[in-house]
Motif scaffolding. Structure first.
Motif, PDB file in Angstrom:
ATOM      1  N   TYR A 165       0.803  -1.219   0.000  1.00 40.25           N
ATOM      2  CA  TYR A 165       0.000   0.000   0.000  1.00 40.25           C
ATOM      3  C   TYR A 165       0.836   1.269   0.000  1.00 40.25           C
ATOM      4  O   TYR A 165       0.348   2.322  -0.392  1.00 40.25           O
ATOM      5  N   SER A 168       5.262  -0.565   2.732  1.00 40.81           N
ATOM      6  CA  SER A 168       4.353  -0.881   3.823  1.00 40.81           C
ATOM      7  C   SER A 168       3.373  -1.925   3.297  1.00 40.81           C
ATOM      8  O   SER A 168       2.575  -1.650   2.411  1.00 40.81           O
ATOM      9  N   ALA A 190       0.429  -3.728   4.041  1.00 45.54           N
ATOM     10  CA  ALA A 190      -0.648  -3.542   5.015  1.00 45.54           C
ATOM     11  C   ALA A 190      -1.236  -4.842   5.523  1.00 45.54           C
ATOM     12  O   ALA A 190      -1.488  -5.007   6.721  1.00 45.54           O
ATOM     13  N   GLY A 206      -2.227  -2.525   9.887  1.00 48.00           N
ATOM     14  CA  GLY A 206      -2.619  -1.953   8.604  1.00 48.00           C
ATOM     15  C   GLY A 206      -1.822  -0.743   8.198  1.00 48.00           C
ATOM     16  O   GLY A 206      -2.418   0.284   7.846  1.00 48.00           O
ATOM     17  N   ALA A 222      -0.247   2.060   6.146  1.00 44.74           N
ATOM     18  CA  ALA A 222      -0.631   2.555   4.824  1.00 44.74           C
ATOM     19  C   ALA A 222       0.563   3.261   4.176  1.00 44.74           C
ATOM     20  O   ALA A 222       1.602   2.664   3.970  1.00 44.74           O
TER      21      ALA A 222
END
Length: 481
Positions: free
Chosen positions: A402, A415, A417, A456, A458
């Motif tokens: 992401y 990253s 996620a 998560g 981002a």
């Protein structure tokens, strides 16, 4: 903070008598039985702070990291503490948490079911603790190498508090965000955050962690241009910057521009609420679900137009939009030049040294686009879904890249996620390595990178010193490595 140079493998070998916990014939093994052996690794370079442990037998591989400290001999290092976390069995793919065996800070490393003839790379005491119906045996020959460098990339929370949502302008952990996604720097000590759930852009002073609402109106979605406090944004989820402006992408199929000099919000390209695939200038251009942007610092902005499966260029002085790779509506996985290239749900983008790097979600790869020629190639990810490290194009797997950013040394940070981890493709394009976080283990823990937890992650961005800033979306926080 730059990526540390990976030290050359430190190979060691020692012969020890096999250690076993017993057999069914003598009433064992029993749950909690421990097989233990010690080994010292000599001639360790100064500054080495951690090692990766690899244990394998015929059908599984296990990796875990150990902290080490100097022993009595300054050239020897011994294990100080085992991380408290999950041990991942690659092959049968399940996690087993470490268990306390009553030795203070030390933790046991659990192996189940049978783990015979292990090849272990470490520098200290190995504890194998038996589970019911399990057997742990340490073989006679220990050999291997360390493959981790100094204990760097310490993870901290710059602003926000893990799991706490809101919209509070304050300092550090007292500030609140609501699903932050995009992050970008202005080069003079400030970080800008696309605070998607609040419909605003937040400003974070890097030195102090002070957070203020900079643009947009809290809870008001819209596409109205004007001064910072009166303009409205539509679920802003990506930001990028050059020396003069911050660029914002949201849900209205436009590219918005916020000038640092006069604090005015304007629409650079596209028309709010109008989707399409038109190469033109300003309001006449059309996008279809653009997701990310990157500046080359020379007057060009590059945009991932996800709904059209293309990469677009926007001249920042005129708003002129041109498609430079992919063909509208044509999904696929083709390495080629310009319109012959194919993408499948491209999402993230970064610029470095004349190249664009694109996170291609459905292809589970990182693609490279040479701006001068339009040539697109695949540089990382073998196409399988996962979080495996290793050779970039053959062994490494990606889940959801992401966020992408290029550091001052040319390494590409990712990253990922869905795996709750921060990963790096080295500048040579040889290997993908997980730097921080743990595969599929969400959390909000700060500290040493392999103990840190994300939820998560981002977008991410990197400053001139190599410090990495991450929008940890589901933790509603901004993290720093």
């Amino acid at each position: 903070m730059r990526i540390s140079t990976i030290i050359a493998p430190l190979v060691f070998a020692a012969s020890l008598s096999p250690l076993a916990c017993g057999s069914a014939r003598d009433g064992g093994p029993h749950e909690g039985d421990v097989a233990q052996a010690s080994i010292a690794l000599t001639n360790v370079p100064a500054g080495v702070g951690c090692f990766r442990v690899r244990a394998s037998n015929a059908d599984r591989v296990v990796e875990q990291r150990f902290d080490v400290t100097p022993g009595d001999d300054s050239s020897a290092y011994f294990m100080n503490q085992l991380p408290i976390g999950a041990v991942t069995f690659v092959g049968d793919a399940y996690d087993i948490p470490c268990a306390d065996i009553g030795t203070g800070a030390a933790r046991s490393w659990i192996s189940e079911p049978q783990a015979a003839n292990l090849s272990i790379a470490t520098v200290a005491t190995i504890n194998l603790v038996l589970r019911p119906n399990g057997r742990a045996t340490i073989g006679a020959d220990f050999q291997g190498s360390s493959d981790a460098g100094p204990a760097t990339h310490i993870v901290t929370t710059l602003a926000g508090l893990g799991g706490a949502r809101g919209s509070v302008d304050a300092v550090g952990p007292s500030a609140r965000f609501n699903y932050p996604n995009g992050v970008a720097l202005d080069g003079v000590g400030n970080l800008y955050v696309a605070d998607t759930g609040n419909e605003t852009i937040r400003k974070v002073v890097l030195e102090t962690g002070e957070v203020t609402t900079w643009a947009g109106q809290l809870g008001v979605a819209g596409s109205t241009d004007g001064a910072l406090g009166t303009a409205t944004l539509n679920e802003p989820f990506w930001v990028c910057s050059d020396a003069a402006n911050l660029y914002v992408i949201g849900q209205d199929n436009t590219i918005r521009k916020i000038a640092f000099s006069n604090a005015q919000v304007s629409t650079l390209a596209g028309t709010a609420g109008q989707s399409g695939a038109v190469d033109a200038a300003g309001a006449a251009a059309r996008f279809k679900m653009p997701t990310s942007c990157a500046s080359d610092g020379a007057g060009n902005l590059y945009v991932v137009d996800q709904g059209n499966s293309t990469i677009r260029r926007v001249v920042t002085a005129t708003g002129q939009v041109t498609t430079i790779a992919g063909t509208t509506g044509q999904r696929g996985n083709v390495d080629a030049a310009g319109p012959a290239a194919r993408f499948a749900l491209p999402f993230s983008i970064a610029f470095g040294s004349g190249n664009l790097y694109i996170g291609d979600i459905d292809n589970r790869t990182i693609r490279k686009l040479v701006v001068a020629t339009g040539a697109v190639t695949t540089i990382a990810g073998n196409g399988d879904y996962g979080g495996a490290d290793g050779a970039a194009k053959t062994a490494a797997t990606l889940a959801t890249p992401y966020g992408l950013a290029v550091d001052p040394s040319g390494n590409i940070w990712i990253s990922d996620a869905a795996t709750d981890s921060i990963r790096v493709l080295d500048a040579a394009g040889v290997n993908v390595t997980t730097i921080a976080g743990s595969l599929g283990v969400p959390g909000s823990l700060d500290g040493l990178p392999w103990r840190a937890r994300f939820n998560g992650p981002a977008s991410l961005t990197i400053d001139a010193l190599g410090n990495v800033y991450v929008a940890d979306e589901l933790n509603h926080a901004i993290r720093k490595l």
